[in-house]
Scaffold this motif. Structure first.
Motif, PDB file in Angstrom:
ATOM      1  N   UNK A   5      39.119  46.501  40.570  1.00  0.00           N
ATOM      2  CA  UNK A   5      38.657  45.504  39.602  1.00  0.00           C
ATOM      3  C   UNK A   5      39.608  45.403  38.408  1.00  0.00           C
ATOM      4  N   UNK A   6      40.010  46.549  37.874  1.00  0.00           N
ATOM      5  CA  UNK A   6      40.906  46.557  36.715  1.00  0.00           C
ATOM      6  C   UNK A   6      42.241  45.894  37.046  1.00  0.00           C
ATOM      7  N   UNK A  31      43.895  42.624  35.347  1.00  0.00           N
ATOM      8  CA  UNK A  31      45.241  42.667  34.782  1.00  0.00           C
ATOM      9  C   UNK A  31      46.131  41.575  35.360  1.00  0.00           C
ATOM     10  N   UNK A  32      46.013  41.325  36.648  1.00  0.00           N
ATOM     11  CA  UNK A  32      46.808  40.259  37.279  1.00  0.00           C
ATOM     12  C   UNK A  32      46.466  38.898  36.670  1.00  0.00           C
ATOM     13  N   UNK A  33      45.167  38.631  36.470  1.00  0.00           N
ATOM     14  CA  UNK A  33      44.767  37.366  35.832  1.00  0.00           C
ATOM     15  C   UNK A  33      45.307  37.279  34.410  1.00  0.00           C
ATOM     16  N   UNK A  34      45.251  38.393  33.698  1.00  0.00           N
ATOM     17  CA  UNK A  34      45.730  38.437  32.317  1.00  0.00           C
ATOM     18  C   UNK A  34      47.237  38.162  32.282  1.00  0.00           C
ATOM     19  N   UNK A  35      47.992  38.784  33.183  1.00  0.00           N
ATOM     20  CA  UNK A  35      49.440  38.562  33.246  1.00  0.00           C
ATOM     21  C   UNK A  35      49.737  37.116  33.642  1.00  0.00           C
ATOM     22  N   UNK A  36      48.945  36.561  34.551  1.00  0.00           N
ATOM     23  CA  UNK A  36      49.159  35.176  34.970  1.00  0.00           C
ATOM     24  C   UNK A  36      48.926  34.179  33.846  1.00  0.00           C
ATOM     25  N   UNK A  37      48.258  34.584  32.763  1.00  0.00           N
ATOM     26  CA  UNK A  37      48.049  33.693  31.619  1.00  0.00           C
ATOM     27  C   UNK A  37      49.243  33.688  30.660  1.00  0.00           C
ATOM     28  N   UNK A  38      50.279  34.483  30.961  1.00  0.00           N
ATOM     29  CA  UNK A  38      51.461  34.574  30.098  1.00  0.00           C
ATOM     30  C   UNK A  38      52.326  33.325  30.273  1.00  0.00           C
TER      31      UNK A  38
END
Length: 94
Positions: A38-39, A43-50
């Motif tokens: 899950x974490x 994190x992947x979604x968070x990085x994809x928002x960069x």
């Protein structure tokens, strides 16, 4: 002497959570199972928002600029070097 030596990951988690507790800050360590899956997805979604990255190898820092303009700062001895453009010696005056 049946005790198994702690892995590098276990030692790092213990060190970091110990430092956080000295600051009287709670922390949550995840090293496996569904919680880690899950974490990593989050994190992947968070990085994809960069949308932009500023790497500063000289100070060991990377600043991520997200879609909403928010900034996230990462202190790391390795990441800025990985992201920095390689030096090129094949230019016109060289």
């Amino acid at each position: 002497m049946d005790e198994k030596p702690a892995s590098g990951v276990e030692q790092a988690v213990k060190r970091v959570t110990g430092l956080e507790s000295e600051l009287e800050a709670s922390s949550d360590a995840t090293t496996g199972g569904d919680a880690l899956v899950r974490a990593r997805e989050l994190l992947h979604r968070w990085v994809d928002s960069v949308t932009a990255i500023v790497a500063t190898p000289g100070v060991g820092r990377v600043v991520l600029i997200h879609e909403n303009g928010a900034e996230s700062r990462i202190a790391s001895p390795d990441l800025p070097m990985l992201l920095a453009a390689p030096v090129s010696w094949g230019g016109k005056g060289g």
